[in-house]
Design a protein around this motif. Structure first.
Motif, PDB file in Angstrom:
ATOM      1  N   ILE A 320       0.914  -1.105  -0.070  1.00 10.64           N
ATOM      2  CA  ILE A 320      -0.032   0.139  -0.017  1.00 10.64           C
ATOM      3  C   ILE A 320       0.736   1.267   0.027  1.00 10.64           C
ATOM      4  N   GLY A 321       1.685   1.253   0.641  1.00 15.49           N
ATOM      5  CA  GLY A 321       2.805   2.401   0.690  1.00 15.49           C
ATOM      6  C   GLY A 321       3.578   2.668  -0.472  1.00 15.49           C
ATOM      7  N   LEU A 322       3.890   1.288  -1.096  1.00 17.16           N
ATOM      8  CA  LEU A 322       4.389   1.413  -2.488  1.00 17.16           C
ATOM      9  C   LEU A 322       3.584   2.030  -3.531  1.00 17.16           C
ATOM     10  N   ARG A 323       2.457   1.689  -3.387  1.00 20.00           N
ATOM     11  CA  ARG A 323       1.464   2.197  -4.256  1.00 20.00           C
ATOM     12  C   ARG A 323       1.000   3.605  -4.262  1.00 20.00           C
ATOM     13  N   THR A 324       0.912   4.005  -2.894  1.00 20.95           N
ATOM     14  CA  THR A 324       0.822   5.398  -2.608  1.00 20.95           C
ATOM     15  C   THR A 324       1.908   6.462  -3.110  1.00 20.95           C
ATOM     16  N   GLU A 325       3.179   6.075  -2.731  1.00 22.12           N
ATOM     17  CA  GLU A 325       4.287   6.890  -3.251  1.00 22.12           C
ATOM     18  C   GLU A 325       4.446   6.926  -4.866  1.00 22.12           C
ATOM     19  N   ALA A 326       4.111   5.744  -5.499  1.00 20.16           N
ATOM     20  CA  ALA A 326       4.006   5.452  -6.947  1.00 20.16           C
ATOM     21  C   ALA A 326       2.881   6.474  -7.543  1.00 20.16           C
ATOM     22  N   PHE A 327       1.403   6.664  -6.951  1.00 18.23           N
ATOM     23  CA  PHE A 327       0.749   7.384  -7.220  1.00 18.23           C
ATOM     24  C   PHE A 327       1.033   8.976  -7.138  1.00 18.23           C
ATOM     25  N   LEU A 328       1.556   9.367  -5.933  1.00 17.54           N
ATOM     26  CA  LEU A 328       2.089  10.606  -5.709  1.00 17.54           C
ATOM     27  C   LEU A 328       3.086  11.134  -6.729  1.00 17.54           C
ATOM     28  N   ALA A 329       4.155  10.242  -7.046  1.00 14.94           N
ATOM     29  CA  ALA A 329       5.296  10.840  -8.027  1.00 14.94           C
ATOM     30  C   ALA A 329       4.681  10.531  -9.333  1.00 14.94           C
ATOM     31  N   SER A 330       3.846   9.982  -9.849  1.00 15.49           N
ATOM     32  CA  SER A 330       3.446   9.876 -11.141  1.00 15.49           C
ATOM     33  C   SER A 330       3.452  11.259 -11.966  1.00 15.49           C
ATOM     34  N   PRO A 331       4.190  11.168 -13.084  1.00 17.89           N
ATOM     35  CA  PRO A 331       4.198  12.486 -13.903  1.00 17.89           C
ATOM     36  C   PRO A 331       2.844  12.856 -14.469  1.00 17.89           C
ATOM     37  N   VAL A 332       1.614  12.088 -14.590  1.00 15.79           N
ATOM     38  CA  VAL A 332       0.591  12.511 -15.120  1.00 15.79           C
ATOM     39  C   VAL A 332      -0.324  12.776 -13.830  1.00 15.79           C
ATOM     40  N   ALA A 333      -0.877  14.028 -13.821  1.00 21.01           N
ATOM     41  CA  ALA A 333      -1.763  14.593 -12.985  1.00 21.01           C
ATOM     42  C   ALA A 333      -3.076  13.780 -12.734  1.00 21.01           C
ATOM     43  N   GLN A 334      -3.326  13.328 -11.584  1.00 17.84           N
ATOM     44  CA  GLN A 334      -4.422  12.354 -11.045  1.00 17.84           C
ATOM     45  C   GLN A 334      -5.105  12.855 -10.009  1.00 17.84           C
ATOM     46  N   LEU A 335      -6.578  12.690 -10.257  1.00 17.16           N
ATOM     47  CA  LEU A 335      -7.281  12.906  -8.951  1.00 17.16           C
ATOM     48  C   LEU A 335      -8.459  11.819  -8.870  1.00 17.16           C
ATOM     49  N   VAL A 336      -8.720  11.319  -7.487  1.00 17.42           N
ATOM     50  CA  VAL A 336      -9.601  10.302  -7.347  1.00 17.42           C
ATOM     51  C   VAL A 336     -10.627  11.001  -6.543  1.00 17.42           C
ATOM     52  N   ILE A 337     -12.071  10.543  -6.918  1.00 23.22           N
ATOM     53  CA  ILE A 337     -13.312  11.082  -6.437  1.00 23.22           C
ATOM     54  C   ILE A 337     -13.905  10.041  -5.734  1.00 23.22           C
ATOM     55  N   ASP A 338     -14.469  10.196  -4.506  1.00 17.60           N
ATOM     56  CA  ASP A 338     -15.016   8.631  -3.733  1.00 17.60           C
ATOM     57  C   ASP A 338     -16.317   8.833  -4.452  1.00 17.60           C
ATOM     58  N   PRO A 339     -17.096   7.560  -4.016  1.00 14.52           N
ATOM     59  CA  PRO A 339     -18.540   7.347  -4.385  1.00 14.52           C
ATOM     60  C   PRO A 339     -19.634   8.780  -3.988  1.00 14.52           C
TER      61      PRO A 339
END
Length: 644
Positions: A320-339
Motif C-alpha cells: 500500500i505504501g509503495l502504491r501510494t508513493e508511486a501514485f504521488l510521484a506519477s508525472p500524470v496529474a491524477q485526482l480520485v473522487i469517492d462514491p
C-alpha cells in the motif's frame, strides 16, 4: 538513444548556454551548418555532432587544397565534383593509429584486464569490439594479446573480434592485413616473427588468426551497437564529438557491453559525466567497467506462493505504501473522487497543475474549480460511473492564465472492485501541449521547461540543505575537470592532425626520392646515348640558348659542357660558323616538320680546317610546337662509309 542524466543537464544549465556550433562572436555559421546537412543527406555522413573547432579546421584545410574560399562555394563545388567527397572524408576522418599505441595502457590490459576477463569467462566465447579501428592495427593488437594469453588454438575457437569504422577506405586497408616496415616498429619483441610473415616488402598478419577479426562499417552516432561485448576498445574517438553526442555514444557503448564488461578509452577521454553508466577500473590508463544495478523487482525479496500467510499483513502494508508513493510521484496529474463525490486523493503533479492542496481533500467535487475548468467534468464523471466505461476528452484547450495555454488529454476512469462495486472515479490530466503546438511556440515551451527545472532545483535544494556547500564544491571541480578535459581532447586532436600531415609529407618525400632517382637514371642514360654518338650534337632552345653539348662537340671545338650550356649559341668563341646555322634553326622553329641541312667549313680546336655536314631538326613538345632545335654535325664521308 539516451540523453545525459538530469544532474548532467542541470550542471550544463547552471553554467549557461555554450553551443558548440557557434563562432567566436556567438553567431552560428549557417553556411557551415548547411554544408554539414548536405553531407548528411547526400552521403549519410552525420558530422553535426563533431566539435566545431577541429571539424571547421579540417574542412577549411581541404577547401584550401582545391582553392575554394567559402563554405557555400564549397557546397556547390561538391555538387559539381562528386569525387571530392572522398578527399573531404579522408581529411575529416583522421586515421592515426599504430600497433600497441600508448604502451603503458596496453601493459595494464595485458597484465590485469585480459587475465581477469578470461578468469570470469569460464570457457565461454569471448566477444571483443574495436570501435573506430581505422586501418586495423588496434584490432590486430587485441588479437595478439588474447592469442598470447589463451594460446592460438583456444583463441581461434573462442574469440571473435569485431572491428568497425565509418571510413570505408580505412576498412579496405585493414582487411588486407598487410603493413609496411615502419608500422612494425611499435611491436613488442618476438611478436613480429610469431604473428607476421614478409610478403613483397610488407608484413602480413597470420592467416589463421585473421579469420577471427571481422571488419565492418559502423557509425557510432547513428548505427546500432554490437551487443554482448566483453571488451570494448574505443580509443581517441569520443574526443572528436561534442558533449551531447558523447553522451549518446557512451550510452550506446554501455548497452553494447555485458554486465561487468570493460571499456578501453584513449588517453584524452575520461567519462567524468557518465558515472551512472561506468565506473573506473584504472582511471589513469582509461579502463572502465559497466555498472550493474541491483534488481528491485520481485526477485529482490517479494514473497511468492503458499506459506507466506504469516507475513501477509506486513507485505500488504508495504505494498500500500509503495502504491501510494508511486501514485504521488506519477508525472500524470491524477485526482480520485469517492462514491460520495468528494475529493479523496490528489497526486503531486495534480496539486501543482490545478493548485490543489491538503485543504481541498474531502471537499465536494462540484465545489472545486477543476470540476468545470479546464473542462466540464461533472457530467463526464456521472457518465463514467453510470456506464462503467472510460471517457476520453482529447485536445482540451485550457487558458490557464492570460499568457499560458495548455492542451490536455483528460481521461475519466471508473474504479471498481473485483465484484464490480464502484469504489470511486479517477481523473487523469495529461499535458500534451508540446505535441500539438506549432514551431513558433517553441520559445514558450522552453520557458516552461526552465520554470519546471527551477521548481525541481528548488525542491532538491530544500531536500539537500545540509549538502549545499559540498555540492557547490563538487560542481566547481567538475566544471574545472570538464574544461581541462575539453582542452586535452583538443590538443590530442591537433596532435593527431599533425601526425597525419607528417605521414602525408613522408609519403610525398618518398615519392620525390623515387622520382629524383628516376630522373638521375634517365639523365645518365641520355648522357650515355649522346656520348656514344660519333657526331657532335648541340641542342638549343627557341631563344638559341645551348641546352646540350655532347662529348664529341667538346673534342671538336675544345669547349667544355659547363662553358657552353646556358650560353647563347651565337656568342660562343669557337671555330663553328654559327651565323650559317642561324637561318636553318629559324626555319625548323617556324616549321616543326622541316629538316634543314648544310655543309660547313669550320676550324677545330687544333686550328685545322674541317668540313662538316650539319643536320638541323626541330624539338617538338606535346602541342606539336617547336620548343628548340637539334643540330647534328658530322663529317660528310661518315654516312657514305657507313653505307659501304
Amino acid at each position: 538513444m539516451t540523453e545525459g542524466s538530469p544532474q548532467d543537464e542541470g550542471r550544463r544549465a547552471t553554467r549557461g548556454p555554450a553551443h558548440p556550433d557557434t563562432s567566436a562572436d556567438g553567431e552560428v555559421d549557417e553556411s557551415f551548418e548547411r554544408l554539414l546537412d548536405f553531407l548528411k543527406e547526400s552521403r549519410a555522413f552525420d558530422f553535426t555532432g563533431y566539435k566545431r573547432a577541429s571539424l571547421t579546421r579540417r574542412v577549411r584545410h581541404q577547401m584550401q587544397q582545391v582553392g575554394v574560399p567559402t563554405f557555400d562555394e564549397y557546397h556547390d563545388y561538391l555538387q559539381v565534383h562528386p569525387d571530392e567527397f572522398t578527399a573531404l572524408f579522408n581529411t575529416i576522418l583522421i586515421n592515426v593509429t599504430s600497433f600497441f599505441r600508448d604502451e603503458d595502457a596496453w601493459a595494464q590490459l595485458i597484465g590485469d584486464i585480459v587475465p581477469a576477463l578470461l578468469a570470469g569467462s569460464e570457457g565461454r566465447p569471448i566477444r571483443v569490439w574495436s570501435a573506430g579501428c581505422a586501418t586495423g592495427q588496434e584490432a590486430y593488437s587485441l588479437a595478439m594479446v588474447f592469442a598470447e594469453a589463451m594460446g592460438i588454438n583456444d583463441f581461434r575457437q573462442r574469440v571473435k573480434i569485431y572491428a568497425t569504422d565509418v571510413d570505408e577506405e580505412a576498412l579496405a586497408v585493414a582487411r588486407q592485413a598487410t603493413y609496411p616496415d615502419r608500422e612494425m616498429r611499435g611491436l613488442p619483441a618476438g611478436l613480429l616473427e610469431k604473428y607476421f610473415e614478409p610478403v613483397g616488402g610488407r608484413f602480413a598478419f597470420a592467416k589463421e588468426l585473421r579469420r577471427n577479426v571481422i571488419f565492418g562499417r559502423n557509425d557510432l552516432v547513428q548505427d546500432a551497437p554490437i551487443s554482448r561485448i566483453d571488451l570494448l576498445a574505443c580509443r581517441n574517438a569520443l574526443m572528436y564529438f561534442n558533449a551531447e553526442t558523447q553522451s549518446r555514444i557512451v550510452s550506446r557503448l554501455g548497452f553494447a557491453l555485458k554486465p561487468d564488461g570493460v571499456l578501453f578509452l584513449g588517453k584524452a577521454e575520461m567519462l567524468l559525466n557518465h558515472t551512472s553508466v561506468f565506473e573506473p577500473i584504472d582511471l589513469k590508463r582509461r579502463f572502465f567497467r559497466r555498472l550493474v544495478r541491483a534488481d528491485t523487482g520481485r526477485a529482490a525479496g517479494a514473497p511468492t506462493g503458499a506459506g507466506g500467510g504469516e507475513r501477509r499483513s506486513d507485505s500488504d502494508t508495504q505494498l500500500i505504501g509503495l502504491r501510494t508513493e508511486a501514485f504521488l510521484a506519477s508525472p500524470v496529474a491524477q485526482l480520485v473522487i469517492d462514491p460520495q463525490d468528494r475529493l479523496a486523493l490528489v497526486n503531486n503533479r495534480a496539486g501543482t497543475l490545478l493548485a490543489l492542496g491538503e485543504r481541498d481533500i474531502g471537499r465536494l467535487f462540484q465545489d472545486l474549480e477543476v470540476s468545470y475548468r479546464p473542462a466540464e467534468l461533472r457530467s463526464q464523471v456521472s457518465a463514467a460511473r453510470d456506464n462503467r466505461t472510460t471517457i476520453w476528452l482529447r485536445d482540451v484547450e485550457w487558458h490557464r492564465s492570460a499568457s499560458e495555454t495548455l492542451i490536455l488529454d483528460i481521461q475519466v476512469v471508473p474504479l471498481t472492485d473485483p465484484r464490480g462495486r464502484l469504489l470511486g472515479t479517477a481523473i487523469m490530466l495529461n499535458d500534451v501541449s508540446r505535441f500539438r503546438r506549432l514551431q513558433d511556440e517553441l520559445e514558450a515551451a522552453n520557458r516552461q521547461l526552465e520554470t519546471a527545472y527551477e521548481e525541481l532545483q528548488s525542491t532538491n535544494e530544500e531536500l539537500e540543505t545540509t549538502n549545499e556547500e559540498l555540492q557547490s564544491t563538487v560542481e566547481e571541480l567538475e566544471t574545472t575537470n570538464e574544461e581541462l578535459q575539453s582542452t586535452n581532447e583538443e590538443l590530442e586532436t591537433m596532435n593527431e592532425e599533425l601526425q597525419s600531415m607528417n605521414d602525408e609529407l613522408q609519403s610525398t618525400n618518398e615519392e620525390l626520392r623515387e622520382r629524383t632517382g628516376q630522373i638521375g637514371t634517365l639523365n645518365d642514360f641520355m648522357e650515355s646515348v649522346l656520348g656514344s654518338l660519333r657526331a657532335a650534337v648541340i641542342v638549343v632552345s627557341a631563344e638559341f640558348v645551348v641546352q646540350v653539348w655532347n662529348r664529341q662537340a667538346e673534342d671538336l671545338w675544345g669547349l667544355r659542357e659547363h662553358e657552353t650550356v646556358g650560353q647563347h649559341l651565337l656568342n660562343l668563341d669557337s671555330g663553328l660558323p654559327t651565323e650559317r646555322l642561324k637561318p636553318l634553326i629559324r626555319e625548323v622553329l617556324a616549321d616543326p616538320a622541316a629538316v634543314a641541312e648544310v655543309t660547313l667549313d669550320a676550324i677545330n680546336r687544333r686550328g685545322r680546317s674541317v668540313r662538316l655536314h650539319a643536320t638541323v631538326t626541330a624539338l617538338v613538345n606535346g602541342d606539336e610546337r617547336s620548343s628548340g632545335a637539334l643540330i647534328v654535325l658530322e663529317h660528310p664521308a661518315a654516312p657514305e662509309h657507313a653505307a659501304g
